[in-house]
Write a protein that holds these residues in place. Structure first.
Motif, PDB file in Angstrom:
ATOM      1  N   PHE A 293       0.830  -1.217   0.000  1.00  0.00           N
ATOM      2  CA  PHE A 293       0.000   0.000   0.000  1.00  0.00           C
ATOM      3  C   PHE A 293       0.858   1.258   0.000  1.00  0.00           C
ATOM      4  O   PHE A 293       1.917   1.298   0.634  1.00  0.00           O
ATOM      5  N   THR A 294       0.349   2.245  -0.725  1.00  0.00           N
ATOM      6  CA  THR A 294       0.930   3.583  -0.648  1.00  0.00           C
ATOM      7  C   THR A 294       0.034   4.356   0.310  1.00  0.00           C
ATOM      8  O   THR A 294      -1.193   4.330   0.152  1.00  0.00           O
ATOM      9  N   VAL A 295       0.638   5.024   1.263  1.00  0.00           N
ATOM     10  CA  VAL A 295      -0.179   5.713   2.272  1.00  0.00           C
ATOM     11  C   VAL A 295      -0.118   7.219   2.044  1.00  0.00           C
ATOM     12  O   VAL A 295       0.967   7.789   1.900  1.00  0.00           O
ATOM     13  N   LYS A 296      -1.282   7.826   1.986  1.00  0.00           N
ATOM     14  CA  LYS A 296      -1.371   9.290   1.833  1.00  0.00           C
ATOM     15  C   LYS A 296      -2.266   9.824   2.940  1.00  0.00           C
ATOM     16  O   LYS A 296      -3.214   9.156   3.348  1.00  0.00           O
ATOM     17  N   ARG A 297      -1.985  11.050   3.328  1.00  0.00           N
ATOM     18  CA  ARG A 297      -2.884  11.691   4.267  1.00  0.00           C
ATOM     19  C   ARG A 297      -4.191  12.019   3.548  1.00  0.00           C
ATOM     20  O   ARG A 297      -4.177  12.282   2.346  1.00  0.00           O
ATOM     21  N   ARG A 444       2.287  -3.956  -6.962  1.00  0.00           N
ATOM     22  CA  ARG A 444       2.652  -5.317  -6.534  1.00  0.00           C
ATOM     23  C   ARG A 444       1.440  -6.051  -5.969  1.00  0.00           C
ATOM     24  O   ARG A 444       1.211  -7.218  -6.277  1.00  0.00           O
ATOM     25  N   LEU A 445       0.644  -5.357  -5.170  1.00  0.00           N
ATOM     26  CA  LEU A 445      -0.525  -6.011  -4.573  1.00  0.00           C
ATOM     27  C   LEU A 445      -1.505  -6.431  -5.668  1.00  0.00           C
ATOM     28  O   LEU A 445      -1.974  -7.574  -5.697  1.00  0.00           O
ATOM     29  N   THR A 446      -1.784  -5.488  -6.573  1.00  0.00           N
ATOM     30  CA  THR A 446      -2.793  -5.807  -7.588  1.00  0.00           C
ATOM     31  C   THR A 446      -2.266  -6.851  -8.578  1.00  0.00           C
ATOM     32  O   THR A 446      -3.023  -7.689  -9.048  1.00  0.00           O
ATOM     33  N   GLY A 450      -4.657  -9.185  -7.438  1.00  0.00           N
ATOM     34  CA  GLY A 450      -5.825  -8.564  -8.060  1.00  0.00           C
ATOM     35  C   GLY A 450      -6.246  -7.336  -7.275  1.00  0.00           C
ATOM     36  O   GLY A 450      -5.625  -6.988  -6.270  1.00  0.00           O
ATOM     37  N   ASP A 451      -7.309  -6.677  -7.773  1.00  0.00           N
ATOM     38  CA  ASP A 451      -7.715  -5.444  -7.086  1.00  0.00           C
ATOM     39  C   ASP A 451      -9.163  -5.509  -6.610  1.00  0.00           C
ATOM     40  O   ASP A 451      -9.836  -4.501  -6.471  1.00  0.00           O
ATOM     41  N   GLY A 452      -9.650  -6.735  -6.388  1.00  0.00           N
ATOM     42  CA  GLY A 452     -11.037  -6.878  -5.923  1.00  0.00           C
ATOM     43  C   GLY A 452     -11.176  -6.548  -4.447  1.00  0.00           C
ATOM     44  O   GLY A 452     -10.187  -6.481  -3.709  1.00  0.00           O
ATOM     45  N   MET A 453     -12.431  -6.329  -4.028  1.00  0.00           N
ATOM     46  CA  MET A 453     -12.669  -6.020  -2.625  1.00  0.00           C
ATOM     47  C   MET A 453     -12.358  -7.223  -1.731  1.00  0.00           C
ATOM     48  O   MET A 453     -12.128  -7.060  -0.533  1.00  0.00           O
ATOM     49  N   VAL A 493       5.629  -0.307   8.632  1.00  0.00           N
ATOM     50  CA  VAL A 493       5.158  -1.350   9.552  1.00  0.00           C
ATOM     51  C   VAL A 493       5.415  -2.736   8.945  1.00  0.00           C
ATOM     52  O   VAL A 493       5.205  -2.967   7.756  1.00  0.00           O
ATOM     53  N   ASP A 494       5.869  -3.631   9.806  1.00  0.00           N
ATOM     54  CA  ASP A 494       6.205  -4.998   9.404  1.00  0.00           C
ATOM     55  C   ASP A 494       4.907  -5.774   9.149  1.00  0.00           C
ATOM     56  O   ASP A 494       4.083  -5.927  10.048  1.00  0.00           O
ATOM     57  N   VAL A 495       4.725  -6.220   7.896  1.00  0.00           N
ATOM     58  CA  VAL A 495       3.543  -7.039   7.602  1.00  0.00           C
ATOM     59  C   VAL A 495       3.993  -8.415   7.086  1.00  0.00           C
ATOM     60  O   VAL A 495       3.347  -8.998   6.205  1.00  0.00           O
ATOM     61  N   SER A 496       5.101  -8.903   7.661  1.00  0.00           N
ATOM     62  CA  SER A 496       5.598 -10.217   7.247  1.00  0.00           C
ATOM     63  C   SER A 496       4.484 -11.246   7.401  1.00  0.00           C
ATOM     64  O   SER A 496       3.795 -11.257   8.419  1.00  0.00           O
ATOM     65  N   GLY A 497       4.346 -12.081   6.397  1.00  0.00           N
ATOM     66  CA  GLY A 497       3.310 -13.110   6.451  1.00  0.00           C
ATOM     67  C   GLY A 497       2.053 -12.690   5.714  1.00  0.00           C
ATOM     68  O   GLY A 497       1.117 -13.478   5.548  1.00  0.00           O
ATOM     69  N   PHE A 498       2.029 -11.431   5.229  1.00  0.00           N
ATOM     70  CA  PHE A 498       0.812 -10.973   4.556  1.00  0.00           C
ATOM     71  C   PHE A 498       0.529 -11.790   3.294  1.00  0.00           C
ATOM     72  O   PHE A 498      -0.614 -12.206   3.049  1.00  0.00           O
ATOM     73  N   ALA A 499       1.575 -12.050   2.500  1.00  0.00           N
ATOM     74  CA  ALA A 499       1.351 -12.722   1.215  1.00  0.00           C
ATOM     75  C   ALA A 499       0.701 -14.080   1.424  1.00  0.00           C
ATOM     76  O   ALA A 499      -0.279 -14.428   0.745  1.00  0.00           O
ATOM     77  N   SER A 500       1.228 -14.846   2.394  1.00  0.00           N
ATOM     78  CA  SER A 500       0.638 -16.182   2.563  1.00  0.00           C
ATOM     79  C   SER A 500      -0.757 -16.076   3.177  1.00  0.00           C
ATOM     80  O   SER A 500      -1.668 -16.832   2.821  1.00  0.00           O
ATOM     81  N   PHE A 501      -0.962 -15.100   4.063  1.00  0.00           N
ATOM     82  CA  PHE A 501      -2.289 -14.899   4.662  1.00  0.00           C
ATOM     83  C   PHE A 501      -3.298 -14.577   3.551  1.00  0.00           C
ATOM     84  O   PHE A 501      -4.378 -15.181   3.471  1.00  0.00           O
TER      85      PHE A 501
END
Ligand SMILES: C[S@@+](CC[C@H](N)C(=O)[O-])C[C@H]1O[C@@H](n2cnc3c(N)ncnc32)[C@H](O)[C@@H]1O
Length: 529
Positions: A293-297, A444-446, A450-453, A493-501
């Motif tokens: 994710f890209t984070v913006k205010r 990378r995420l999409t 993918g970019d679905g909900m 922030v460390d999100v290790s494990g996100f891909a497998s989750f």
């Protein structure tokens, strides 16, 4: 009345004769005597441990002399005491000189930052330096002091540093070999970018002995809300194989937590507030939030009360759909953590809000939308003069922003796992103000998922499992316990494990026949700030 009682009465009287803004401009917040005594006693113990009998004390920002008074009361008769103090403001310096007449201290009325060292060489420096923020310092003064500090210590100082950073560096040239130095400073330097100069100094110019951080929920000053730390070091060659004591909470004398931390670890750790509770952050974290994710205010409207309107008000003004965009209420008013949408993409909330987003008021517009033009005109007197509105071409124009599928409330007190950082899953096309951070999926995420909900839901579920401590660890904490995380900090922030989750979640949702609705949120906002 003994001298310390007289000093406290004097301090009270002098403070009452100045207004808070004036005191703030010179960082005039005195140290409560019990705290000064704890700090000084620790310094004297360090000095005594080195077998030093005579005490040559210096306070570069002495005020009425809280620390000096503590030194006098803690020094036994067999220790020979001499002292020097600097104070820029005659309002405090003159009565302090009078108060301490006949005592072994010389009080100089001058700007310590510009003083060349006297022949007096202190072996104990204890100071609560002025906490004047960088924007209250003149650019010329900052430049001049930064040049001096760098010439004298070799440390490069950021323009965002407060006056206390300059004080610490500029005091270096005074210190005799083996001198003990203790500084009561905002703990902020341990986390934020500008603090690097102090960390560099503490690691490479002197021997860091101890850092005590007070619990930010327990402010040390009645009249100033800052979270504080006491930094102790000894003048001498740094020992890269050595360590320093990190303590936290409780009192300086009796901390709630403590741990020795290797200097080598401090070299690699950006956030010193991880210690003593946590371990050094792994530098090879497999996945950070910025991977996905890209984070913006959220957007700054310039005046929420004027530009954000209820649905009924919008109707009353006959605002056409193309001149408004749904916007979420602030985190406190938004009770749900999932915002669903109606068939038009508007949020399904008890009270819907809309941001007014008008094009230039042309003659034709006045004819077509008279109520709306009238409303805008009503803001010309005051709203248009606001700082942000004034800087725009059309004072009422708003930034273009796409909705984000995930939002984060990034500031608050909260405690433990009920912390201030809350993630919201947004199915609607509502955007958000700057009371939120907006998370936009990266390429990378999409590409990977993918970019679905359904993907966004998996990410939201994962983020809700990230501990508040992990997020706090990347952010910062202010006096009174206010915690905050900035966009770039959240991205770390460390999100290790996100891909497998995410892979598992998506697989099981496919097995259950879950549909994947595409979201209307591109990887980047149209006009990022
Ligand atoms: C945080 S107060 C500490 C006062 C006292 N040492 C105590 O602990 O109670 C900082 C003091 O530094 C003084 N000060 C501010 N700028 C200074 C400067 N450039 N040189 C010397 N003193 C300064 C302020 O007037 C104020 O009295």
């Amino acid at each position: 009345m003994n001298t310390e009682e007289e000093r406290q009465a004097l301090q009270k009287d002098l403070d009452s004769k100045k207004n808070t803004d004036d005191r703030r401009s010179l960082g005039q917040f005195s140290t409560p005597f019990p705290l000064a005594k704890e700090i000084v006693t620790f310094g004297l113990t360090l000095l005594g441990g080195k077998g030093t009998r005579d005490v040559r004390f210096m306070d570069p920002a002495i005020g009425t002399g809280s620390f000096y008074s503590a030194v006098e009361s803690a020094c036994s008769d067999e220790r020979c005491l001499s002292a020097i103090g600097y104070e820029i403001d005659p309002h405090y310096a003159m009565p302090a000189k009078e108060l301490w007449r006949g005592h072994p201290i010389e009080i100089k009325i001058s700007d310590f930052a510009c003083e060349p060292p006297a022949s007096f060489r202190p072996n104990l420096v204890v100071c609560n330096p002025p906490y004047v923020r960088h924007h209250l310092m003149h650019a010329e003064r900052k430049k001049e002091l930064a040049l001096k500090a760098t010439t004298e210590t070799g440390v490069k100082i950021s323009g965002l540093s407060g006056l206390y950073c300059y004080f610490m560096l500029l005091a270096d040239k005074w210190l005799s070999e083996g001198a003990i130095s203790g500084w009561l400073v905002p703990s902020e330097f341990m986390d934020v970018g500008y603090g690097k100069c102090l960390k560099d100094y503490l690691l490479h110019n002197v021997r860091l002995v101890r850092v005590h951080r007070f619990d930010p929920a327990e402010a040390q000053f009645d009249d100033a809300l800052v979270s504080s730390a006491v930094v102790w070091f000894e003048k001498g060659r740094p020992d890269p194989d050595g360590d320093a004591l990190f303590t936290y909470g409780g009192t300086h004398d009796s901390p709630a937590m403590s741990k020795r931390v290797k200097i080598a670890e401090l070299e690699t750790e950006r956030k010193w507030t991880r210690f003593p509770a946590g371990e050094c952050k792994k530098t090879d974290v497999a996945e950070t939030l910025s991977d996905y994710f890209t984070v913006k205010r959220g957007i700054a409207t310039g005046n929420n009360g004027f530009f954000i309107l209820s649905e009924s008000k919008m109707r009353g003004l006959k605002v056409p759909d193309e001149f408004s965009v749904p916007i979420l209420p602030g985190p406190r008013a938004l009770k749900a953590d999932v915002v669903t949408a109606d068939s038009d993409g508007n949020p399904e909330l008890p009270e819907r809000l809309f941001l007014l987003k008008c094009p230039k008021m042309a003659e034709e517009m006045g004819r077509l939308h008279p109520q709306l033009c009238e409303y805008l005109r009503s803001g010309e007197e005051n709203v248009s003069k606001g700082c942000l509105c004034r800087s725009r071409k059309e004072w009422y124009s708003q930034e273009e922003r796409r909705p984000a599928p995930i939002l984060c409330s990034y500031m608050g007190r909260g405690s433990g796992e009920k912390g201030p950082f809350r993630f919201i899953l947004n199915h609607s096309k509502a955007i958000a103000t700057n009371s939120y951070l907006m998370l936009y999926p990266t390429k990378r995420l999409t590409e990977e998922f993918g970019d679905g909900m359904d993907v966004m839901r998996a990410a939201w579920e994962f983020l809700n499992k990230v501990s508040q401590a992990e997020i706090s660890g990347e952010g910062r904490v202010y006096g009174g316990g206010l915690r905050k995380v900035e966009p770039r900090e959240l991205q770390r922030v460390d999100v290790s494990g996100f891909a497998s989750f995410a892979a598992n979640r998506l697989e099981s949702s496919v097995e259950q026949g879950g549909a994947s609705t595409r979201i209307d949120a591109s990887a980047e906002p149209i006009s990022p700030r």
